[in-house]
Motif scaffolding. Structure first.
Motif, PDB file in Angstrom:
ATOM      1  N   ARG A 188      -7.298  80.552  13.357  1.00 35.97           N
ATOM      2  CA  ARG A 188      -8.575  79.932  13.011  1.00 35.97           C
ATOM      3  C   ARG A 188      -8.858  78.671  13.830  1.00 35.97           C
ATOM      4  NH1 ARG A 188     -12.604  79.378   9.362  1.00 35.97           N
ATOM      5  NH2 ARG A 188     -13.210  77.231   8.892  1.00 35.97           N
ATOM      6  N   ARG A 189      -7.831  77.900  14.126  1.00 30.32           N
ATOM      7  CA  ARG A 189      -8.029  76.640  14.854  1.00 30.32           C
ATOM      8  C   ARG A 189      -8.589  76.877  16.248  1.00 30.32           C
ATOM      9  NH1 ARG A 189      -2.303  73.907  16.062  1.00 30.32           N
ATOM     10  NH2 ARG A 189      -3.740  72.548  17.204  1.00 30.32           N
ATOM     11  N   TRP A 190      -8.356  78.078  16.807  1.00 33.46           N
ATOM     12  CA  TRP A 190      -8.844  78.388  18.150  1.00 33.46           C
ATOM     13  C   TRP A 190     -10.122  79.230  18.133  1.00 33.46           C
ATOM     14  CZ3 TRP A 190      -3.441  79.198  17.225  1.00 33.46           C
ATOM     15  CH2 TRP A 190      -2.627  78.185  17.764  1.00 33.46           C
ATOM     16  N   ILE A 191     -10.267  80.093  17.130  1.00 30.02           N
ATOM     17  CA  ILE A 191     -11.403  81.018  17.152  1.00 30.02           C
ATOM     18  C   ILE A 191     -12.373  80.794  16.002  1.00 30.02           C
ATOM     19  CG2 ILE A 191     -10.017  82.790  18.300  1.00 30.02           C
ATOM     20  CD1 ILE A 191      -9.831  84.253  15.639  1.00 30.02           C
ATOM     21  N   GLY A 192     -12.075  79.823  15.121  1.00 31.54           N
ATOM     22  CA  GLY A 192     -12.931  79.591  13.966  1.00 31.54           C
ATOM     23  C   GLY A 192     -14.359  79.257  14.345  1.00 31.54           C
ATOM     24  N   GLY A 193     -14.525  78.397  15.351  1.00 28.76           N
ATOM     25  CA  GLY A 193     -15.860  78.008  15.791  1.00 28.76           C
ATOM     26  C   GLY A 193     -16.622  79.176  16.386  1.00 28.76           C
ATOM     27  N   TRP A 194     -15.930  79.993  17.174  1.00 29.54           N
ATOM     28  CA  TRP A 194     -16.575  81.158  17.780  1.00 29.54           C
ATOM     29  C   TRP A 194     -17.015  82.149  16.711  1.00 29.54           C
ATOM     30  CZ3 TRP A 194     -15.582  86.434  17.981  1.00 29.54           C
ATOM     31  CH2 TRP A 194     -16.292  87.146  18.954  1.00 29.54           C
ATOM     32  N   ILE A 195     -16.176  82.361  15.700  1.00 28.39           N
ATOM     33  CA  ILE A 195     -16.518  83.290  14.617  1.00 28.39           C
ATOM     34  C   ILE A 195     -17.732  82.786  13.841  1.00 28.39           C
ATOM     35  CG2 ILE A 195     -15.723  84.110  12.357  1.00 28.39           C
ATOM     36  CD1 ILE A 195     -13.020  84.602  13.572  1.00 28.39           C
ATOM     37  N   THR A 196     -17.781  81.481  13.597  1.00 28.74           N
ATOM     38  CA  THR A 196     -18.933  80.909  12.900  1.00 28.74           C
ATOM     39  C   THR A 196     -20.203  81.082  13.708  1.00 28.74           C
ATOM     40  OG1 THR A 196     -17.512  79.267  11.820  1.00 28.74           O
ATOM     41  CG2 THR A 196     -19.876  78.815  11.867  1.00 28.74           C
ATOM     42  N   ALA A 197     -20.112  80.907  15.012  1.00 28.17           N
ATOM     43  CA  ALA A 197     -21.292  81.029  15.877  1.00 28.17           C
ATOM     44  C   ALA A 197     -21.754  82.468  16.034  1.00 28.17           C
ATOM     45  CB  ALA A 197     -20.982  80.429  17.251  1.00 28.17           C
ATOM     46  N   HIS A 198     -20.862  83.425  15.813  1.00 25.46           N
ATOM     47  CA  HIS A 198     -21.211  84.840  15.955  1.00 25.46           C
ATOM     48  C   HIS A 198     -21.085  85.569  14.624  1.00 25.46           C
ATOM     49  CE1 HIS A 198     -20.126  83.505  20.038  1.00 25.46           C
ATOM     50  NE2 HIS A 198     -20.940  84.447  20.480  1.00 25.46           N
ATOM     51  N   ALA A 199     -21.523  84.914  13.560  1.00 23.17           N
ATOM     52  CA  ALA A 199     -21.383  85.480  12.221  1.00 23.17           C
ATOM     53  C   ALA A 199     -22.154  86.786  12.066  1.00 23.17           C
ATOM     54  CB  ALA A 199     -21.851  84.466  11.172  1.00 23.17           C
ATOM     55  N   ALA A 200     -23.369  86.843  12.619  1.00 22.90           N
ATOM     56  CA  ALA A 200     -24.202  88.036  12.455  1.00 22.90           C
ATOM     57  C   ALA A 200     -23.588  89.271  13.121  1.00 22.90           C
ATOM     58  CB  ALA A 200     -25.610  87.771  12.979  1.00 22.90           C
TER      59      ALA A 200
END
Length: 340
Positions: A188-200
């Motif tokens: 999560r510390r590395w990909i959490g932001g990317w996952i949030t930005a690509h939620a849809a």
């Protein structure tokens, strides 16, 4: 098209539920068999692992731990999810065999040991003007615990009901669900932001994985001829059982919130987080636990309960939200009078 969207909005039918029902219809008419079924089984295993990896990567461990300070509320939700629900599931044994078959009874028990939903619990709490941060914490922790606790409860409660449960089943849960979930938390510390930005887009992965699980499970049921055991009258009885189960839990969580003397926001959180069950977690888990059994019939109570809870809780949330909006002007006037 506009009429169809209006109808869905007015009737509160979740479009994803319609997609699941369509998938069930396709599996009934065109079930996978032979080598095709084996290919779908492998694909389902990969999809379930990816699904729980994404669950782990989405859930904020820090926020969940921080929110645990409201322990009385979370204990209420935990007790409703993992104590009251399972007890009601076990009590449904009185309906066997005159109302429920053994497979449907196992499905009710399986439904009752699952964790609460995350997205809909938070969404309904927000609409009802409840304690949203507490709902985020309760629903997230419920799902974290459910990865381990739900299979253990299934092993404890269903071992005598025709579900062969052994060390291999526990190992399957660890490898297919828990390991990807923990890996997601670590990543999560590395990909959490990317996952949030690509939620849809990732939501499509979530739902596509679940539809794949549904197709594989119901294809197996069709090829094994399990649907011949489900009569129309038994289906309506099952719907009635799901309605009664939800009504009891809505009543018990409301009563628990009042006895605990929670404020209005916390009572709403206890109501919506403690009375619901997760289809997203339940379907993949059923595939791992009951791969050699009649998965189609076992997950049918969960599918029915999920739609019933969505429609009922959507109506309740809207009612609570409108009531809060009606009361807020009066509260504002009182505050203004006191300040003057």
């Amino acid at each position: 098209m506009r009429f169809g969207r209006t109808l869905l909005t007015k009737t509160r039918i979740d479009g994803f539920i319609l997609a699941i029902l369509a998938t069930v219809g396709i599996a009934t008419l065109l079930p996978a068999s032979g080598h095709t079924a084996e290919g779908f089984s492998v694909a389902t295993t990969i999809a379930v692992g990816l699904l729980f990896f994404l669950y782990g990567a989405r859930l904020s461990t820090r926020d969940a731990i921080r929110g645990l300070a409201h322990w009385r509320l979370h204990l209420t939700v935990f007790g409703a999810t993992y104590v009251l629900f399972p007890l009601l599931g076990l009590a449904s044994i009185v309906l066997v065999p005159w109302a429920l078959s053994n497979e449907l009874y196992l499905g009710i028990v399986f439904l009752c040991v699952l964790p609460s939903t995350v997205q809909s619990s938070i969404a309904f709490t927000s609409i009802a003007k409840g304690n949203v941060p507490a709902a985020v914490c309760s629903a997230s922790v419920s799902n974290m615990l459910g990865v381990v606790l739900s299979p253990l409860l299934i092993a404890l409660l269903m071992s005598g009901g025709g579900a062969a449960f052994d060390l291999g089943s526990i190992l399957g849960i660890v490898l297919q669900l828990l390991v990807p979930f923990v890996a997601g938390q670590l990543a999560r510390r590395w990909i959490g932001g990317w996952i949030t930005a690509h939620a849809a887009p990732l939501k499509l992965v979530d739902r596509g994985s679940i539809l794949l699980v549904v197709y594989t499970a119901f294809s197996e049921g069709v090829t094994q001829g399990v649907w011949s055991k489900l009569s129309v009258d038994r289906l309506f009885i099952l719907i009635g059982v799901c309605v009664v189960l939800l009504a009891i839990m809505l009543g018990l969580t409301t009563l628990a919130g009042r006895l605990a003397k929670f404020n209005r926001g916390d009572q709403i959180t206890a109501l919506f987080c403690g009375s619901k069950k997760s289809l997203a977690s339940g379907l993949p888990m059923a595939t791992v636990l009951f791969g050699g059994h009649q998965v189609g019939l076992i997950v049918l109570p969960l599918m029915l309960f999920h739609q019933i809870q969505l429609m009922t809780c959507a109506w309740l949330a809207g009612r609570f939200g409108r009531r809060a909006e009606d009361q807020s002007p009066g509260i504002a006037r009182i505050a203004a009078t006191r300040s003057g």
